[in-house]
Design an enzyme around this catalytic site. Sequence first.
Site, mmCIF file in Angstrom:
data_model
loop_
_atom_site.group_PDB
_atom_site.id
_atom_site.type_symbol
_atom_site.label_atom_id
_atom_site.label_comp_id
_atom_site.label_asym_id
_atom_site.label_seq_id
_atom_site.Cartn_x
_atom_site.Cartn_y
_atom_site.Cartn_z
ATOM 1 C CE LYS A 122 -4.172 -1.880 0.303
ATOM 2 N NZ LYS A 122 -4.160 -2.770 -0.878
ATOM 3 C CD1 TRP A 124 7.323 -0.380 0.628
ATOM 4 C CD2 TRP A 124 8.443 1.144 -0.584
ATOM 5 N NE1 TRP A 124 8.385 0.065 1.385
ATOM 6 C CE2 TRP A 124 9.085 0.994 0.670
ATOM 7 C CE3 TRP A 124 8.964 2.057 -1.502
ATOM 8 C CZ2 TRP A 124 10.226 1.731 1.010
ATOM 9 C CZ3 TRP A 124 10.092 2.781 -1.156
ATOM 10 C CH2 TRP A 124 10.708 2.612 0.082
ATOM 11 C CG ASN A 267 21.898 1.299 7.313
ATOM 12 O OD1 ASN A 267 21.088 0.453 7.696
ATOM 13 N ND2 ASN A 267 23.163 1.009 7.098
ATOM 14 C CG PHE A 268 21.405 2.599 11.289
ATOM 15 C CD1 PHE A 268 21.834 1.396 11.824
ATOM 16 C CD2 PHE A 268 22.334 3.382 10.600
ATOM 17 C CE1 PHE A 268 23.165 0.989 11.713
ATOM 18 C CE2 PHE A 268 23.672 2.983 10.488
ATOM 19 C CZ PHE A 268 24.086 1.782 11.055
ATOM 20 C CG LEU A 269 12.994 1.798 8.894
ATOM 21 C CD1 LEU A 269 12.338 3.110 9.321
ATOM 22 C CD2 LEU A 269 12.417 1.332 7.554
ATOM 23 N NE ARG A 279 0.793 1.028 6.573
ATOM 24 C CZ ARG A 279 1.232 0.144 5.668
ATOM 25 N NH1 ARG A 279 1.358 -1.122 5.998
ATOM 26 N NH2 ARG A 279 1.564 0.541 4.454
ATOM 27 C CG LEU A 280 6.477 5.329 13.390
ATOM 28 C CD1 LEU A 280 5.885 6.722 13.191
ATOM 29 C CD2 LEU A 280 6.736 5.092 14.884
ATOM 30 C CB THR A 303 20.632 -3.167 1.725
ATOM 31 O OG1 THR A 303 21.140 -2.671 2.961
ATOM 32 C CG2 THR A 303 21.626 -2.913 0.624
ATOM 33 C CG LEU A 542 28.270 0.604 6.588
ATOM 34 C CD1 LEU A 542 28.535 1.902 7.319
ATOM 35 C CD2 LEU A 542 29.506 -0.275 6.563
HETATM 36 C C1 LIG Z 1 15.651 10.637 -2.168
HETATM 37 C C2 LIG Z 1 15.700 10.187 -0.758
HETATM 38 C C3 LIG Z 1 14.784 8.994 -0.515
HETATM 39 C C4 LIG Z 1 14.949 8.449 0.882
HETATM 40 C C5 LIG Z 1 14.062 7.235 1.186
HETATM 41 C C6 LIG Z 1 14.475 6.000 0.388
HETATM 42 C C7 LIG Z 1 13.686 4.773 0.851
HETATM 43 C C8 LIG Z 1 14.191 4.226 2.167
HETATM 44 C C9 LIG Z 1 13.430 2.998 2.559
HETATM 45 C C10 LIG Z 1 13.851 2.491 3.930
HETATM 46 C C11 LIG Z 1 15.143 1.716 3.862
HETATM 47 C C12 LIG Z 1 15.511 1.154 5.208
HETATM 48 C C13 LIG Z 1 16.808 0.391 5.182
HETATM 49 C C14 LIG Z 1 16.984 -0.290 6.541
HETATM 50 O O1 LIG Z 1 17.249 0.332 7.520
HETATM 51 S S1 LIG Z 1 16.707 -1.989 6.576
HETATM 52 C C15 LIG Z 1 16.559 -2.345 8.292
HETATM 53 C C16 LIG Z 1 15.142 -2.274 8.720
HETATM 54 N N1 LIG Z 1 15.000 -2.351 10.147
HETATM 55 C C17 LIG Z 1 14.722 -3.468 10.829
HETATM 56 O O2 LIG Z 1 14.553 -4.526 10.280
HETATM 57 C C18 LIG Z 1 14.676 -3.318 12.338
HETATM 58 C C19 LIG Z 1 13.596 -4.153 12.961
HETATM 59 N N2 LIG Z 1 12.294 -3.844 12.354
HETATM 60 C C20 LIG Z 1 11.643 -2.702 12.542
HETATM 61 O O3 LIG Z 1 12.074 -1.794 13.245
HETATM 62 C C21 LIG Z 1 10.324 -2.554 11.814
HETATM 63 O O4 LIG Z 1 9.808 -3.825 11.519
HETATM 64 C C22 LIG Z 1 10.446 -1.706 10.520
HETATM 65 C C23 LIG Z 1 10.852 -0.291 10.878
HETATM 66 C C24 LIG Z 1 11.443 -2.303 9.553
HETATM 67 C C25 LIG Z 1 9.090 -1.676 9.821
HETATM 68 O O5 LIG Z 1 8.131 -1.206 10.712
HETATM 69 P P1 LIG Z 1 6.800 -2.023 10.978
HETATM 70 O O6 LIG Z 1 7.130 -3.470 10.929
HETATM 71 O O7 LIG Z 1 6.198 -1.512 12.221
HETATM 72 O O8 LIG Z 1 5.888 -1.699 9.713
HETATM 73 P P2 LIG Z 1 4.902 -0.447 9.519
HETATM 74 O O9 LIG Z 1 3.511 -0.834 9.853
HETATM 75 O O10 LIG Z 1 5.406 0.751 10.229
HETATM 76 O O11 LIG Z 1 5.030 -0.183 7.957
HETATM 77 C C26 LIG Z 1 4.722 -1.186 7.057
HETATM 78 C C27 LIG Z 1 5.257 -0.739 5.717
HETATM 79 O O12 LIG Z 1 6.700 -0.640 5.785
HETATM 80 C C28 LIG Z 1 7.262 -1.461 4.792
HETATM 81 N N3 LIG Z 1 8.536 -1.983 5.296
HETATM 82 C C29 LIG Z 1 8.750 -2.946 6.189
HETATM 83 N N4 LIG Z 1 10.062 -3.122 6.385
HETATM 84 C C30 LIG Z 1 10.687 -2.241 5.583
HETATM 85 C C31 LIG Z 1 12.040 -1.939 5.326
HETATM 86 N N5 LIG Z 1 13.050 -2.601 5.936
HETATM 87 N N6 LIG Z 1 12.341 -0.963 4.453
HETATM 88 C C32 LIG Z 1 11.364 -0.285 3.830
HETATM 89 N N7 LIG Z 1 10.059 -0.534 4.023
HETATM 90 C C33 LIG Z 1 9.730 -1.501 4.897
HETATM 91 C C34 LIG Z 1 6.255 -2.565 4.585
HETATM 92 O O13 LIG Z 1 6.460 -3.223 3.346
HETATM 93 C C35 LIG Z 1 4.975 -1.774 4.642
HETATM 94 O O14 LIG Z 1 4.777 -1.045 3.445
HETATM 95 P P3 LIG Z 1 3.710 -1.593 2.330
HETATM 96 O O15 LIG Z 1 4.034 -3.062 2.180
HETATM 97 O O16 LIG Z 1 2.358 -1.378 2.895
HETATM 98 O O17 LIG Z 1 3.976 -0.817 1.101
#
Ligand SMILES: CCCCCCCCCCCCCC(=O)SCCNC(=O)CCNC(=O)[C@H](O)C(C)(C)COP(=O)(O)OP(=O)(O)OC[C@H]1O[C@@H](n2cnc3c(N)ncnc32)[C@H](O)[C@@H]1OP(=O)(O)O
Length: 542
Positions: A122, A124, A267-269, A279-280, A303, A542
């Site tokens: 939803k 992405w 990184n470090f999300l 949905r944070l 990544t 990293l």
């Molecule tokens: C030009 C500049 C642009 C800058 C931005 C570029 C993009 C950067 C992108 C970020 C790059 C990060 C790189 C790293 O740091 S990757 C490391 C990610 N962190 C972890 O794995 C740590 C442990 N997990 C958590 O803290 C949570 O589970 C996270 C925060 C991952 C999700 O929180 P939660 O589990 O509470 O979910 P929600 O209800 O809030 O949100 C659900 C939505 O989020 C989508 N989701 C889940 N995991 C990821 C993920 N790893 N990248 C991107 N999106 C992700 C998911 O498909 C869904 O969307 P959709 O399926 O409905 O569409």
Amino acid sequence: MADHAESHGKKSGVSTDEQLSAQLAEDQPIPGAEEEEEDEDDEVDAPTGAGAEASTTSTKPKKKRKPKKKKKAVTEDGETTNPSTVAQSPSSSKDIQNILQQLALAQAGGAPKEGKPQEEYKFWNTQPVPKFKEPSLLQTTNGGSLPEGPILPDAVCKAAAKAEPEKLVDGFEWDLLDLETDDGMQELYDLLYNHYVEDAEGSFRFNYSIEFLNWALKPPGWKREWHIGVRTKSGADGKKGKLVAFISGVPVTLKIRQKVVKATEINFLTVHHKLRSKRLAPVLIKEVTRQCYRNGIYQALYTAGTLLPTPVTTCRYFHRSLDWSHLYKNGFSHLPQRSTEAMQVRKYFLPSKTGTKGLRPMKVEDVPGVKALLIKYLERFHLKQEFSDEELTHLLCSKASKDVVWAYVVEQDGEITDLVSYYLLESTVLKATSKSTIRAAYLYYYATTAAFSPNASSTLQPRLSSLINDALILAKKDNFHVFNALTLLDNPLFLKEQKFEPGDGKLHYYLFNWRTPPLGGGVDEKNEVDASKMGGVGVVML
Ligand SMILES: CCCCCCCCCCCCCC(=O)SCCNC(=O)CCNC(=O)[C@H](O)C(C)(C)COP(=O)(O)OP(=O)(O)OC[C@H]1O[C@@H](n2cnc3c(N)ncnc32)[C@H](O)[C@@H]1OP(=O)(O)O
């Protein structure tokens, strides 16, 4: 894995956002989540006493996981059995049959696929990233092809960047972290220590050290606006609320095929366990996007272990045991059938002395030579980073990289001919009865002039293999337990020879707002290491 997160969220039966924020501030349990949290409290020796942590989803697995069977070693009340009984081979013929069946399925390509259908993404689906079924640069339905480059033009991004961040729900507020202060760093460390990436079974969690975060998040040109936190609201006394979520970006110059792109590495999300599936994460991603757009940056590299639309490539993790007994004791490695502990220890034996003549620790004075070598070496890959002298110094031999990165060069007749480096990233063993960590070395940048010789096809492989062997010896001496590497760069050339074993972990590489044809990730369709698929990824994340 996102599916797992969704169901976890439903189970927690959370009340209102205000109640949530109060509970977080006081670190009280959330109704419905107590059981799991108590279990983990028992298991994790958090240095901060940061309160109960719920077991969670794994999104970026980087570590070798125990086979499924081993999970039963943990009893229902969360007690961990003696680790030596954790790693067992299948005990019944039914187990063996199941494993064989799964193997056959996987080999036939019939194993369940990762991720979910495109329409279920939803968030992405609203972002400038390629769709799964939109093979970049392949024919579109009207017979044309999608151009390589930005998906949204710069002007559109610029116009979309509002002056203010999106409003958070009641009880929470944005805060740009101050990573110049010890307190700011400590707070971020604590959040990650308790809530960052775990493996799928919740056995290990990354433990990025304060030194690591200081190095990784403050390279030349870093911006505070890209260290984005969410806190519970400040108290009436003006005291800052608890940090419950974070995302970061650092500046990077990428070269994607022939195009140089100023971008951000994200990184470090992290979202606190108690706030998962609310949905944070999308809100954080939109905020870092806004902050990048406002700084004139319209592309990003990131990544994740999670499958999202759409990886530009996918690599696989490999692990080389350095201290097999420690890895076994902590449930990281298992004892293969027909092997014994003594045989495993012998298998991974390393000599005490390195073999490459002229190998020595890198010094600041080596930067120009290393830079010239590395840039030329990385030219052989479609996606790579471009470095200034300052950036390379920061990454490989600065005050900030000390105790984080180990970098060695080979100098012959005054010329730098080789570079090899690795970084330290510990993982906390969550199911250990007493505090235990896995000290892992991750292969970082390397390069060798052997790649440029006219007979590189016969000289590169042995040269790299002996360089990596030396890196293993050095890491072992520095008390690392395991050496990890992905299938990127030229790694497929030496992984098997140097006794790296394939792990379960995959790492997907993504580009935001940039379309380019898929890159080789060093593995074939069956996820087996494949040197014919090299040449794609020259950036180590990293
Ligand atoms: C030009 C500049 C642009 C800058 C931005 C570029 C993009 C950067 C992108 C970020 C790059 C990060 C790189 C790293 O740091 S990757 C490391 C990610 N962190 C972890 O794995 C740590 C442990 N997990 C958590 O803290 C949570 O589970 C996270 C925060 C991952 C999700 O929180 P939660 O589990 O509470 O979910 P929600 O209800 O809030 O949100 C659900 C939505 O989020 C989508 N989701 C889940 N995991 C990821 C993920 N790893 N990248 C991107 N999106 C992700 C998911 O498909 C869904 O969307 P959709 O399926 O409905 O569409």
